[in-house]
Motif scaffolding. Structure first.
Motif, PDB file in Angstrom:
ATOM      1  N   ARG A 184       8.303   5.431  -0.607  1.00  0.00           N
ATOM      2  CA  ARG A 184       7.300   4.355  -0.497  1.00  0.00           C
ATOM      3  C   ARG A 184       7.973   3.015  -0.195  1.00  0.00           C
ATOM      4  O   ARG A 184       7.490   2.247   0.636  1.00  0.00           O
ATOM      5  CB  ARG A 184       6.473   4.253  -1.789  1.00  0.00           C
TER       6      ARG A 184
ATOM      7  N   VAL B 267       7.939   0.702   3.593  1.00  0.00           N
ATOM      8  CA  VAL B 267       7.675  -0.736   3.782  1.00  0.00           C
ATOM      9  C   VAL B 267       8.700  -1.303   4.768  1.00  0.00           C
ATOM     10  O   VAL B 267       8.358  -2.085   5.658  1.00  0.00           O
ATOM     11  CB  VAL B 267       7.712  -1.509   2.440  1.00  0.00           C
TER      12      VAL B 267
ATOM     13  N   GLU C 134       9.257  -7.996  -0.660  1.00  0.00           N
ATOM     14  CA  GLU C 134       8.031  -7.383  -0.127  1.00  0.00           C
ATOM     15  C   GLU C 134       8.032  -5.869  -0.368  1.00  0.00           C
ATOM     16  O   GLU C 134       7.017  -5.298  -0.787  1.00  0.00           O
ATOM     17  CB  GLU C 134       7.906  -7.663   1.380  1.00  0.00           C
TER      18      GLU C 134
ATOM     19  N   ARG D 235       7.391  -5.133  -3.998  1.00  0.00           N
ATOM     20  CA  ARG D 235       6.009  -5.480  -4.374  1.00  0.00           C
ATOM     21  C   ARG D 235       5.032  -4.411  -3.896  1.00  0.00           C
ATOM     22  O   ARG D 235       4.077  -4.081  -4.589  1.00  0.00           O
ATOM     23  CB  ARG D 235       5.652  -6.842  -3.770  1.00  0.00           C
ATOM     24  N   GLU D 236       5.285  -3.859  -2.716  1.00  0.00           N
ATOM     25  CA  GLU D 236       4.300  -2.943  -2.111  1.00  0.00           C
ATOM     26  C   GLU D 236       4.625  -1.478  -2.330  1.00  0.00           C
ATOM     27  O   GLU D 236       4.016  -0.607  -1.720  1.00  0.00           O
ATOM     28  CB  GLU D 236       4.194  -3.252  -0.603  1.00  0.00           C
ATOM     29  N   SER D 237       5.633  -1.191  -3.171  1.00  0.00           N
ATOM     30  CA  SER D 237       5.970   0.224  -3.395  1.00  0.00           C
ATOM     31  C   SER D 237       5.920   0.578  -4.869  1.00  0.00           C
ATOM     32  O   SER D 237       5.599  -0.223  -5.693  1.00  0.00           O
ATOM     33  CB  SER D 237       7.342   0.538  -2.815  1.00  0.00           C
TER      34      SER D 237
END
Ligand SMILES: [Zn+2]
Length: 129
Positions: free
Chosen positions: A81, A85, A124, A127-129
């Motif tokens: 994940r 990103v 980033e 944060r997004e995984s």
């Protein structure tokens, strides 16, 4: 999303994807394995694992365009994940991704910060995984 956009997303980071394929091929020739997962080809084991062991911080995986190289299949499952990103970041930045990433790392290091954790691309990705 239209075909031209999909094609551009594949083409734009192609120089880094090709570098990833070279690393992956070296892995395959030395007992490593490959598999496709969504928009990427993953390589693990063999020379790929030894290459990662030589990088500072000994990462479990590294993304090069649409290629993710990892120490093992299990390591890739753990970090996929996060690495996906980075794939999207490559699709945005294309050939400039690695130079810009390194620019931030050097600037952060010179400022006494963590060149990895404080890098906006990593912030980033975490944060997004
Ligand atoms: Zn990362």
């Amino acid at each position: 999303m239209g075909m031209p956009v999909q094609f551009a997303k594949f083409l734009w980071p192609l120089p880094w994807t090709l570098l990833g394929l070279v690393a992956g091929l070296a892995g395959l020739l030395t007992g490593g394995r490959a598999r496709r997962r969504g928009p990427v080809i993953e390589f693990y084991g063999g020379a790929v694992a030894r290459l990662l062991a030589r990088i500072p911080n000994r990462p479990m995986a590294m993304t090069l365009g649409h290629v993710i190289v990892g120490t093992s299949a299990a390591a890739l499952d753990t970090v996929r994940r996060h690495e996906l990103v980075h794939v999207r970041q490559y699709e945005r930045w294309g050939p400039a991704f690695v130079p810009v990433y390194l620019f931030y790392s050097v600037r952060l290091w010179l400022a006494g910060k963590n060149a990895y954790r404080d890098n906006p691309f990593e912030i980033e990705a975490y944060r997004e995984s």
